[in-house]
Design an enzyme around this catalytic site. Structure first.
Site, PDB file in Angstrom:
ATOM      1  N   GLY A   1       0.825  -1.192   0.000  1.00 12.05           N
ATOM      2  CA  GLY A   1       0.000   0.000   0.000  1.00 12.05           C
ATOM      3  C   GLY A   1       0.862   1.247   0.000  1.00 12.05           C
ATOM      4  O   GLY A   1       0.617   2.196  -0.735  1.00 12.05           O
TER       5      GLY A   1
ATOM      6  N   GLU B   1       1.693   6.140   7.333  1.00 13.01           N
ATOM      7  CA  GLU B   1       3.092   6.223   6.912  1.00 13.01           C
ATOM      8  C   GLU B   1       3.800   7.413   7.554  1.00 13.01           C
ATOM      9  O   GLU B   1       4.973   7.318   7.919  1.00 13.01           O
ATOM     10  CB  GLU B   1       3.192   6.290   5.387  1.00 13.01           C
ATOM     11  CG  GLU B   1       2.535   5.132   4.655  1.00 13.01           C
ATOM     12  CD  GLU B   1       2.967   3.761   5.137  1.00 13.01           C
ATOM     13  OE1 GLU B   1       4.145   3.600   5.534  1.00 13.01           O
ATOM     14  OE2 GLU B   1       2.126   2.841   5.138  1.00 13.01           O
TER      15      GLU B   1
END
Length: 872
Positions: free
Chosen positions: A260, A297
């Site tokens: 991802g 992230e």
């Protein structure tokens, strides 16, 4: 093929540390040359050898302290480079040649669609250059990139310290990251990319330049990602006091990416599905997913980068913690109740089956063969719930102090899950020994069987709890778990009784409605309960467990509970019992239908209502029932329930559907109100998909498709048209013609086909495989079509074996090109042990067909081996 198993108990710290690393990448068209300048220092007094990891590398030169080494002065194998008799401190200069343009695995350094990109986690860097490619070897990286000017964007980690021209056709950049990091966080991107830019001012006043890169023409589709990034940066400051530490933050979005996204320090590389979005081409789910993954992230900067894992057995240290943080962030940015329910639903659909099957493992595994196979729902999602339980046990204030202690103590280090638990226990002043022993080192989903007795004379209520603890995959007994169990006792008028434990109990066993469960069997006596109470258990999903309680009153809970999860759970459990009644030949109860009818009368919180009225999918149902599973039976029960609901409420549902459509403004956007309305519309469409009024449903879907201004409602209309049309409906063909050059939007169509309830689904997938718009080597397309089909349980598990044949053929074809994608797909067969004997006999030959291929990748082999050799 035999893959060596690695054990946590065999961990040995590195004998050498790398003080600095200077890399020079020369990106030529036919190959890439990598120069690696390393300064080493011994960590021990012994004369230990230095073994550097390196796989599939062409070694051009190696020098020690400026002296070129002859081949007799080192040992070179397919996977390592070893040196002996080394001084205390020394410099190595290593030159290698690699071939990114031939790399189809989309790991380490590869070139796809004209863009150079890296993906090094967990062990990709060893295919770029020789290195101590392990997370506990952290160093300062400086990177020079040389390339043709046809690649104007040259990026790596850290701050840009120099750039310029080498000649008229070649240029370079030099990047320096002042923070130590392991090699898996190294990143490089080179290409001709468009970008958008912004700035963020940190809480100390530092200005950070923000850039998001993607293919030219996608710039406007990056705006939501940029806003999500700024929200993430502000949230981490407000919630954890964590400030960004460099001058720049880069995000690069590429189509060809296995994962991802990847949290490389200051240079996050993303799959385009988690960056690009606009109303025409993205759904509401896409917008929410982008916000969540951007946050995830970014949050890794502190929980993963500044503090990383000592070895890969500690993966949940960074991933479980960061998933917890991104879930909390999404809850703050959106509806907390609905985001929490969706997270729990994902846990139950993906992680609970994993915990019950042949690939079950603790969140901290004791061993592994192929590390790529441990990027699992257990490590991520269950790991997140383990962090959440500690946050519940400590309370908000102490949990924040514990996180501060963790950051202050371990910044710049590679640490273990034990170090994290130490911080929690120390700041929280709580003994977490049993908690750590069970949740970090045991597998399976614990259960709890609850019963209650009311004593009218003494006005007490006794709650008896028996833990249900399964053996692990090796057949060994496991210890009782330690966890928080949030409950409520209600008066019949809907008010809560204060929870006062009898004086004979340790009063620390309950706080703010949370009981501490720690024994195999135990009872709790509550005083001053004036009447027989209604009980609500595991409120907020306080522990990731299965609760068994026969005396739940779903109607009362749904009408009186304030906890959003508890209300959802009551309806889910009630529906589950109705499914069981149908399977057992009983009719749907009038009380259930009456309660369901009341749910169709509310639109005040459309997003939450959309979840309550949604009938559980086969994926959810498969986790609710004991072995063996027959998806033909489950599918039939679900269709029966939908038909019964429609026999009572079809007119009411259509009326509510039209009311919701009318509530949408002309200029639709992604506000919470509009997302809720569209979600409710789609839940109603799922129910209406079982209607016998074919003509009316086709007309309704066609009207919705024509009038909709968002991808969310266009897609749900196409799903209905796909189901009710014998051949491809003209609107579906129009959709294909409009978006066939857009890989991201075509992913949505591929998902539609893979998840189709049309009886021709296998035939349709085969036709798409040879179509011009399908790109099989693009992970996004493969996952959209075959990944979705593997979770289309009615048709994947069809008893003619067509679903197994289709997927097994695809796995064997893609395994040669991209083992990572193949291994993810083969996970669909993990349900094998839970199937009926008839279904197992149908599936087994296809598993054996995969397993017997001599060239099978070790990624895929390990999973198939576990499935075939598993004994429940």
């Amino acid at each position: 093929m035999h893959t060596e198993e690695k054990f946590l108990s065999n961990y040995i710290p590195p004998s050498y540390s790398i003080q600095s690393c200077y890399l020079i990448f020369a990106l030529w068209e036919e190959f890439t040359q990598v120069e690696n300048f390393l300064t080493f220092q011994k960590n021990t007094d012994s004369n230990a050898e230095l073994m550097l990891d390196g796989v599939d590398l062409e070694l051009l030169n190696i020098s020690l302290d400026g002296k070129k080494l002859e081949s007799s002065e080192y040992i070179l194998t397919k996977e390592s480079l070893t040196l002996r008799d080394l001084p205390e401190v020394f410099d190595l200069h290593i030159v290698t040649k690699i071939f990114p343009e031939k790399n189809t695995a989309l790991e380490w350094l590869y070139k796809a669609a004209g863009i150079y990109c890296t993906q090094n986690e967990p062990e990709g860097f060893r295919k770029i250059t020789y290195f101590l490619d392990r997370p506990d070897c952290m160093t300062i990286f400086t990177t020079k990139i040389i390339a043709s000017k046809k690649y104007p964007i040259l990026l790596s980690n850290g701050n840009l310290i120099e750039f310029g021209d080498i000649d008229n056709e070649t240029h370079y950049t030099i990047w320096n990251d002042p923070f130590k990091k392991p090699s898996y966080l190294f990143a490089l991107v080179a290409g001709d990319l468009g970008k958008i830019s912004d700035k963020f001012v940190t809480m100390s006043g530092k200005v950070v330049d923000l850039h998001i890169f993607s293919e030219h023409g996608n710039e406007k589709k990056c705006l939501h990602a940029m806003e999500s990034l700024k929200k993430s940066m502000k949230w981490d400051e407000d919630t954890y006091g964590r400030e960004y530490d460099l001058d720049v933050f880069h995000i690069v979005a590429v189509d060809s990416f296995n994962m991802g996204a990847m949290e490389n320090k200051s240079l996050n590389v993303f799959n385009t599905i988690y960056v690009l979005a606009d109303l025409e081409t993205a759904t509401d789910k896409d917008f929410l997913g982008i916000e969540s993954v951007i946050g995830h992230e970014y949050f890794h900067n502190w929980t993963g980068n500044r503090i990383t894992c000592r070895n890969w057995f500690q993966l949940t240290l960074k991933e479980g913690l960061t998933v917890f943080r991104d879930h909390d962030f999404s809850g703050d940015m959106n509806s907390r109740d609905t985001m929490r329910i969706e997270d729990i639903r994902d846990l139950r659909e993906f992680q609970f089956p994993e915990d019950a099957g042949p690939t079950a493992h603790p969140i901290q595994p004791a061993s592994y063969k192929e590390m790529n196979n441990f990027y699992t729902a257990t490590v991520y999602e269950k790991g997140s719930e383990v962090i959440r339980m500690m946050a519940t046990l400590l309370g908000k204030e102490k949990f924040r102090k514990a996180m501060d202690l963790y950051f202050e103590t371990f910044d710049g280090q590679a640490v273990t899950t034990q170090d994290f638990v130490w911080a929690m226990a120390t700041a929280g002043n709580i003994d977490l020994t049993q908690f750590e022993e069970t949740w970090y080192h045991q597998e399976r989903t614990p259960g709890i069987k609850v019963s209650g007795i009311y004593n009218e004379e003494k006005q007490t209520y006794t709650l008896h709890c028996d833990q249900i603890i399964e053996k692990n995959t090796r057949g060994e007994e496991q210890k009782p778990f330690f966890y928080p169990f949030r409950i409520a006792l209600f008066h019949t008028n809907g008010t809560e009784f204060p929870l006062v434990l009898s004086q004979k109990y340790n009063q620390s066993r309950i706080s703010d409605g949370v009981l501490i469960i720690s024994e195999v069997s135990e009872s709790f006596v509550f005083e001053n309960i004036a009447s027989e109470p209604k009980i609500s258990l595991n409120r907020g999903f306080s522990a990731p467990i299965k609760v068994f309680f026969d005396d739940i009153d779903p109607e009362f809970i749904i009408q009186n509970e304030t906890d959003g999860f508890a209300r959802f759970e009551a309806m889910e459990q009630y529906t589950s019992s109705v499914f069981q009644d149908i399977i057992n030949g009983k009719w749907v109860s009038k009380s259930y239908l009456a309660l369901y009818g009341t749910l169709l009368e509310k639109v005040d919180d459309a997003l939450y209502q959309s979840i309550l009225v949604r009938i559980p999918t086969l994926n959810t149902l498969s986790g609710m029932y004991s072995d063996p599973i027959d998806f033909e039976v489950l599918s039939g029960a679900r269709k029966t329930l939908l038909e019964v609901i429609l026999s009572q409420y079809e007119e009411k549902i259509v009326k509510l559907y039209k009311e919701l459509i009318s509530m949408l403004p002309e200029d639709e956007w992604i506000t919470a109100f509009e997302i809720g309305i569209r979600s409710y519309i789609n839940s109603l469409l799922d129910i209406l998909s079982s209607s016998k009024n074919t003509e009316n449903m086709v007309t309704l879907a066609e009207t919705q498709y024509r009038n909709s201004r968002t991808m969310t409602l266009q897609l749900s209309a196409l799903v209905l048209l796909d189901q009710y049309s014998e051949d491809r409906h003209p609107y579906i063909q129009k959709f294909i013609d409009t978006y066939k050059e857009n890989p991201l939007v075509m992913m949505k169509y591929l998902t539609l086909v893979g998840n189709s309830t049309n009886s021709r689904v296998v035939e349709n997938i085969k036709n798409i495989q040879v179509s011009s718009f399908y790109q099989e080597k693009l992970p996004n397309h493969a996952k959209a079509l075959f990944g979705t089909f593997s979770r289309n349980l009615e048709f994947f598990h069809k008893k003619d074996g067509s679903g197994y044949g289709l997927l097994s053929d695809f796995i064997l074809a893609i395994d040669i090109v991209n083992p990572h994608t193949a291994a993810r797909m083969v996970g669909a067969f993990k349900l094998y042990p839970k199937l009926s004997e008839e279904c197992q006999n149908i599936m087994r030959p296809y598993l054996e067909k995969i397993y017997t291929k001599e060239w099978l990748s070790k990624n895929t082999e390990e999973i198939v081996e576990k499935i075939l050799h598993y004994k429940s």
